[in-house]
Design an enzyme around this catalytic site. Structure first.
Site, PDB file in Angstrom:
ATOM      1  N   ASP A 166       0.829  -1.217   0.000  1.00 15.30           N
ATOM      2  CA  ASP A 166       0.000   0.000   0.000  1.00 15.30           C
ATOM      3  C   ASP A 166       0.857   1.258   0.000  1.00 15.30           C
ATOM      4  O   ASP A 166       2.060   1.223   0.312  1.00 15.30           O
ATOM      5  CB  ASP A 166      -0.909  -0.032   1.250  1.00 15.30           C
ATOM      6  CG  ASP A 166      -2.225   0.682   1.028  1.00 15.30           C
ATOM      7  OD1 ASP A 166      -2.317   1.489   0.092  1.00 15.30           O
ATOM      8  OD2 ASP A 166      -3.166   0.426   1.815  1.00 15.30           O
ATOM      9  N   ASP A 177     -10.803   2.133  -3.100  1.00 12.86           N
ATOM     10  CA  ASP A 177     -11.307   1.941  -1.744  1.00 12.86           C
ATOM     11  C   ASP A 177     -12.833   1.983  -1.731  1.00 12.86           C
ATOM     12  O   ASP A 177     -13.450   1.703  -0.716  1.00 12.86           O
ATOM     13  CB  ASP A 177     -10.752   3.019  -0.809  1.00 12.86           C
ATOM     14  CG  ASP A 177      -9.413   2.610  -0.222  1.00 12.86           C
ATOM     15  OD1 ASP A 177      -9.042   1.427  -0.359  1.00 12.86           O
ATOM     16  OD2 ASP A 177      -8.730   3.468   0.367  1.00 12.86           O
TER      17      ASP A 177
HETATM   18  C1  GLA Z   1      -5.771   1.853   2.233  1.00 13.96           C
HETATM   19  C2  GLA Z   1      -6.218   0.674   1.402  1.00 13.96           C
HETATM   20  C3  GLA Z   1      -7.290  -0.091   2.130  1.00 13.96           C
HETATM   21  C4  GLA Z   1      -6.765  -0.536   3.478  1.00 13.96           C
HETATM   22  C5  GLA Z   1      -6.286   0.665   4.251  1.00 13.96           C
HETATM   23  C6  GLA Z   1      -5.605   0.257   5.541  1.00 13.96           C
HETATM   24  O1  GLA Z   1      -6.722   2.838   2.285  1.00 13.96           O
HETATM   25  O2  GLA Z   1      -6.645   1.077   0.146  1.00 13.96           O
HETATM   26  O3  GLA Z   1      -7.707  -1.208   1.380  1.00 13.96           O
HETATM   27  O4  GLA Z   1      -5.738  -1.468   3.302  1.00 13.96           O
HETATM   28  O5  GLA Z   1      -5.361   1.441   3.513  1.00 13.96           O
HETATM   29  O6  GLA Z   1      -5.160   1.324   6.249  1.00 13.96           O
END
Ligand code: GLA
Length: 734
Positions: free
Chosen positions: A478, A548
């Protein structure tokens, strides 16, 4: 036959793909002119197409008449301050401080296959699949050489281009701009399709007419970004999904980029794509080379759908890690939307138990398993297990999950450091910063300085250790904020303009090492959802978390836009709980499943909260996904109805390469008491073949299904999905 033709007499070059030709010619004054990109042509000498006397356009010093001007020529690598006032593809400041540059032809070479680009991800192929043409040009005064590298694919309408700049002078020069591709068009009756967006609404197609002047599509955030994807399509106004000319340009890069479209005073158009020149200056010492990332180009006269399928095939077969080309990705459960930060091993094992009973194959432990991370304000950088939540550590947990029949995956955000972390306390100088100036935070975190070799080394070791010690089969990589105060203390003042690019090079280097050290670990890219969904990342991460926003109603739009360039196999897509956590919308479980079955499939919810009936539905979805995965991941993808078209429906289709298996996803976005008739015309079938749809017991010929279509049922409610499968009658699979 080698598809690169060279006519030494007229000094012209032509590269042919099955459906396109790309042509260049050296002018009488040594400039490399662009003569054609589009449908196939047979001739070489196109010099008739240029030379028109124009007022207010300068003539090069050596030019005896007023017929020739760089300002009106269509060029391959337009320079700066030497007579062409349009946007340049290269700007170099030489040791005298001058920023004039004009590249003139020197030589060429041709070879089979394609070379790697030093330090950069790039497409690859076998020796017999493509051929490469390298044309070398020189700027006499700065003594910088430009090597234009074109690879032309034999069986696909794909051409890649990048540029290598080499300093052959005696002093250092500064590269201020180095676009990877420059394509010129003789007219401007075009529209540009781009993919802008924002967090949780990435890649929403936008189509705008060209106009005299310059349009810019860019990211200056340090990542390719949610806000604009590194992609442009140039289409005729009449071009639609199935008809018309479409040129696609896709940039294999994950950092700052700029796409430009400039219409000149005479109505010609120039399309450039490359590293963003703002906040970019690269010091090139004597004998050093600078390699730009590559642009992948395609041309078709069969509309945007065909353009997308060209990219899909190309990225699946010539960019994504071949390890995952033919392997079905595991169906996973991710605990993020089920628990957020509030979990422990018992809870994860509970989720795992539910999951395995439903047929799920892997559990991904998302954010919150490390340091003392209880929310998003601490611990990034401290990649040691959080003993409060997981007292026995990761390895025993992975072992228990394995005994239950589940593989395990893990979330990391390696490029970041929390202000509240051991790592930051120990190495505050490791984050990107400018001496004496405070650092902005984003999600309470700082960005590590990947321009530093020691930081890259630490990162590799941290990730390597987590993966090696516990036996994870999957890593979610990420990146949850963009870059600010982009300074690096180890680089001199003359090199601070290199950091944005060095950051990306550092990232690629670490990812490359991780992939080599852990060839069987599937890496899913992520950046606050789809904030770094680009071909550069795809090279290492065969799938990327698309957004997301997991609301199926919005996801189908995001996936629709994403599919402009990227194949379903690249899209991570999960079924989540309702009311949806991002929008509050409730969409039927069936539609959620169908929407998620457009890529790397999984769940992101508390399975324990499902009713028995819902669990049965989940089991059916998993069975269906297993049955259709091959078709979804490797078939041809067709956008049948655009969800933004105002018809309140959306539909998309997967067709196997032999055209005998067909899966259709149809969604009625709005329920109507007495709604309009919806006939769905399929695409990509064999006209004379008879296809059977078992649910409704229908048998129709391909031509009927494509031209007359099928009536869709009127469904009760909003966002109701209808999934159906057809198969050629004589086929015995399914
Ligand atoms: C990001 C990702 C999510 C999740 C969060 C965790 O926003 O896109 O899928 O993993 O971080 O903090």
């Amino acid at each position: 036959m080698m598809p690169i033709f060279i006519d030494k007499k007229s000094k012209s070059f032509r590269m042919d793909t099955p459906g396109s030709s790309y042509c260049m010619q050296v002018s009488q004054y040594g400039d490399l002119l662009h003569t054609h990109y589009g449908g196939r042509i047979s001739d070489m000498d196109l010099s008739e197409l240029w030379n028109q006397k124009r007022e207010f356009s300068p003539n090069p010093a050596e030019c005896g008449d007023r017929l020739y001007s760089l300002d009106v020529s269509l060029q391959e690598v337009p320079g700066n301050m030497t007579g062409d006032y349009r946007t340049p593809s290269v700007i170099i400041k030489d040791s005298t401080g001058a920023a004039a540059v004009r590249f003139q032809y020197e030589s060429f070479r041709v070879y089979e296959g394609k070379s790697e680009l030093a330090g950069l991800p790039s497409s690859f192929c076998g020796k017999k699949q493509a051929d490469t043409l390298e044309i070398t040009l020189t700027d006499t005064y700065s003594k910088v050489k430009a090597v234009l590298i074109y690879t032309v694919f034999r069986d696909m309408d794909m051409i890649t281009r990048s540029v290598r700049l080499i300093n052959e002078g005696e002093k250092a020069v500064y590269i201020k701009k180095a676009a990877s591709s420059c394509v010129e068009f003789a007219d401007s009756r075009y529209e540009l399709v781009s993919l802008p967006g924002c967090w949780a609404m990435e890649r929403t197609p936008q189509r705008k007419e060209l106009f005299q002047g310059r349009q810019v599509y860019e990211s200056r955030r340090g990542a390719s970004s949610h806000q604009m994807n590194p992609f442009l399509a140039l289409v005729r106004p009449e071009t639609n999904e199935v008809h018309g000319q479409a040129y696609g340009f896709s940039f294999v890069y994950s950092g700052n980029f700029m796409g430009e479209a400039e219409v000149s005073q005479y109505g010609t158009s120039r399309i450039l794509l490359g590293i963003h020149p703002q906040d970019f200056t690269w010091k090139l010492e004597t004998e050093e080379a600078f390699q730009t990332p590559e642009v992948v180009m395609t041309y078709t006269d069969q509309g945007l759908g065909a353009m997308s399928r060209n990219f899909h095939d190309f990225y699946r077969n010539h960019l994504c890690n071949p390890r995952w080309m033919d392997t079905r990705r595991p169906i996973l459960i991710n605990n993020w939307e089920a628990t957020y930060f509030d979990f422990n091993s018992a809870r994860l094992l509970e989720i795992g138990k539910e999951a395995v009973e439903l047929g799920i194959e892997m559990l991904v432990i998302d954010d919150g398993w490390f340091g003392k991370r209880e929310d998003d304000t601490s611990s990034l950088g401290d990649w040691v297990v959080n003993r409060r939540k997981l007292p026995e550590g990761l390895k025993p947990l992975v072992g228990k999950l394995r005994e239950m029949g589940l593989k395990s995956g893990i979330w990391m955000e390696p490029e970041m450091v929390s202000k509240d972390s051991q790592l930051y306390r120990k190495h505050p100088e490791w984050c990107l910063h400018i001496e004496g100036r405070p650092c902005s935070t984003g999600r309470s975190q700082y960005v590590l300085d990947l321009a530093r070799a020691d930081v890259c080394e630490y990162l590799f070791e941290a990730v390597d250790q987590v993966l090696s010690e516990s036996g994870f089969a999957y890593l979610k990589w990420d990146m949850n904020r963009h870059l600010t105060e982009v300074g690096s203390v180890l680089l001199g003042t003359d090199r601070q303009g290199e950091i944005f690019h060095r950051y990306v090079l550092g990232l690629y280097q670490i990812l490359g090492r991780i992939v080599r050290a852990h060839p069987d670990v599937l890496i899913e890219g992520c950046s606050g959802g789809g904030g770094r969904f680009d071909p550069g990342m795809l090279y290492y991460c065969p799938q990327i978390w698309t957004s997301d926003d997991t609301d199926a109603g919005e996801r189908m739009m995001i996936q629709y836009g994403t599919s402009m360039v990227y194949p379903p196999s690249a899209m991570g897509s999960h079924v989540s709980a309702c009311p949806n956590h991002q929008t509050g919308r409730t969409v039927s479980l069936h539609t959620r499943g169908m929407t998620a079955m457009t890529g790397g499939f999984g769940y992101e919810m508390d399975l324990g909260k499902l009713s028995l009936e819902e669990k049965e539905e989940v089991k059916r979805q998993i069975e269906a996904y297993k049955q259709y995965a091959e078709l979804i991941m490797h078939g041809d993808y067709f956008r049948l109805v655009n969800p933004d078209e105002g018809r309140d429906i959306c539909a998309w289709e997967f067709v196997s390469k032999d055209k005998k298996k067909v899966l259709v996803h149809y969604v009625q976005m709005r329920g109507r008491a007495n709604g309009p008739l919806h006939i769905l015309q399929l695409q990509g079938l064999l006209a004379a073949e008879r296809y059977q749809e078992k649910k409704a017991g229908l048998i129709y010929h391909g031509d009927t299904l494509m031209n007359a279509g099928l009536r869709m049922p009127l469904l009760m409610g909003d966002f109701q999905g209808y999934q159906f499968y057809l198969e050629a009658r004589d086929s015995n699979v399914g």
